[in-house]
Every structure is written in C-alpha cells, then in structure tokens.
Scaffold this motif. Structure first.
Motif, PDB file in Angstrom:
ATOM      1  N   UNK A   5     -50.466 122.257 -54.614  1.00 17.27           N
ATOM      2  CA  UNK A   5     -49.582 122.268 -53.440  1.00 17.27           C
ATOM      3  C   UNK A   5     -48.151 122.607 -53.854  1.00 17.27           C
ATOM      4  N   UNK A   6     -47.694 122.054 -54.977  1.00 16.21           N
ATOM      5  CA  UNK A   6     -46.362 122.395 -55.485  1.00 16.21           C
ATOM      6  C   UNK A   6     -46.293 123.855 -55.905  1.00 16.21           C
ATOM      7  N   UNK A   7     -47.360 124.359 -56.501  1.00 11.55           N
ATOM      8  CA  UNK A   7     -47.409 125.775 -56.889  1.00 11.55           C
ATOM      9  C   UNK A   7     -47.304 126.672 -55.667  1.00 11.55           C
ATOM     10  N   UNK A   8     -47.986 126.300 -54.599  1.00 12.21           N
ATOM     11  CA  UNK A   8     -47.906 127.080 -53.364  1.00 12.21           C
ATOM     12  C   UNK A   8     -46.488 127.070 -52.824  1.00 12.21           C
ATOM     13  N   UNK A   9     -45.858 125.906 -52.813  1.00 12.41           N
ATOM     14  CA  UNK A   9     -44.481 125.808 -52.315  1.00 12.41           C
ATOM     15  C   UNK A   9     -43.529 126.657 -53.151  1.00 12.41           C
TER      16      UNK A   9
ATOM     17  N   UNK B  34     -46.383 136.581 -53.187  1.00 11.58           N
ATOM     18  CA  UNK B  34     -47.679 136.408 -52.545  1.00 11.58           C
ATOM     19  C   UNK B  34     -48.848 136.303 -53.522  1.00 11.58           C
ATOM     20  N   UNK B  35     -48.742 136.948 -54.688  1.00 13.06           N
ATOM     21  CA  UNK B  35     -49.840 136.885 -55.654  1.00 13.06           C
ATOM     22  C   UNK B  35     -49.973 135.470 -56.215  1.00 13.06           C
ATOM     23  N   UNK B  36     -48.852 134.872 -56.611  1.00 16.78           N
ATOM     24  CA  UNK B  36     -48.918 133.488 -57.101  1.00 16.78           C
ATOM     25  C   UNK B  36     -49.390 132.541 -56.008  1.00 16.78           C
ATOM     26  N   UNK B  37     -48.981 132.803 -54.778  1.00 15.59           N
ATOM     27  CA  UNK B  37     -49.449 132.004 -53.640  1.00 15.59           C
ATOM     28  C   UNK B  37     -50.973 132.114 -53.540  1.00 15.59           C
ATOM     29  N   UNK B  38     -51.478 133.342 -53.613  1.00 15.45           N
ATOM     30  CA  UNK B  38     -52.919 133.544 -53.537  1.00 15.45           C
ATOM     31  C   UNK B  38     -53.667 132.899 -54.688  1.00 15.45           C
ATOM     32  N   UNK B  39     -53.104 132.974 -55.878  1.00 18.63           N
ATOM     33  CA  UNK B  39     -53.769 132.365 -57.031  1.00 18.63           C
ATOM     34  C   UNK B  39     -53.791 130.838 -56.918  1.00 18.63           C
TER      35      UNK B  39
ATOM     36  N   UNK C 159     -56.506 130.020 -54.646  1.00 18.27           N
ATOM     37  CA  UNK C 159     -57.772 130.124 -55.376  1.00 18.27           C
ATOM     38  C   UNK C 159     -58.066 128.830 -56.129  1.00 18.27           C
ATOM     39  N   UNK C 160     -57.022 128.244 -56.704  1.00 17.01           N
ATOM     40  CA  UNK C 160     -57.195 126.964 -57.388  1.00 17.01           C
ATOM     41  C   UNK C 160     -57.655 125.876 -56.441  1.00 17.01           C
ATOM     42  N   UNK C 161     -57.063 125.838 -55.248  1.00 19.19           N
ATOM     43  CA  UNK C 161     -57.508 124.853 -54.249  1.00 19.19           C
ATOM     44  C   UNK C 161     -58.961 125.118 -53.855  1.00 19.19           C
ATOM     45  N   UNK C 162     -59.292 126.392 -53.677  1.00 20.18           N
ATOM     46  CA  UNK C 162     -60.676 126.727 -53.349  1.00 20.18           C
ATOM     47  C   UNK C 162     -61.637 126.275 -54.428  1.00 20.18           C
TER      48      UNK C 162
END
Length: 83
Positions: free
Chosen positions: A13-17, A25-30, A33-36
C-alpha cells in the motif's frame, strides 16, 4: 512469502502511494501485482483478480512484455479457480 500478509500488504500500500505521488504508472502496476500475488497465495482469488486487472493496463508492454505476461498468466490461473 513468509505468511506475514498484513505487513506485506501495508508495504505494498505504501509502494502504491509512493508510485502515485511520483507519477510512475509502472511502479504502481508492479505494486498492484504484489497485492494480487498476496491475495492469490492466500486463496482470495476474487480479490487477486481485481488487483491484477487494475495492474494490467499499467504494466502493458513493460520490461519487454515480461510483467504483462506474468499478469496475464495469473489472470488465467485465477479465472480457472473462479470457474
């Protein structure tokens, strides 16, 4: 992978923020992927599906298509699990 799901989810969640704040957007997507992955490993397939579907357009074509292929593979496995 160690089963410390809450701690891992908090880190992701911190990584997404941070990715959103940086406009990456790539880091957001990755991070999605970790959450998935976390959801999939816990057997929460419907929640994993949501995370991977959100990640797919963000990672499309990145790293020579590798990340996109991983997401597509996970989506197909999860879809099979969900019937």
């Amino acid at each position: 992978m160690l089963g410390e799901w809450d701690e891992s989810d908090n880190d992701l969640d911190r990584s997404i923020a941070l990715a959103l704040a940086a406009g990456d957007p790539v880091l957001h997507g990755e991070a999605l992927c970790g959450l998935g992955r976390n959801r999939k490993l816990q057997g929460h397939h419907a929640r994993a599906l949501v995370a991977y579907r959100r990640a797919l357009p963000l990672v499309s074509g990145t790293r020579n298509g590798y990340v996109e292929a991983v997401v597509e593979s996970n989506l197909s496995q999860i879809s099979m699990q969900l019937g």
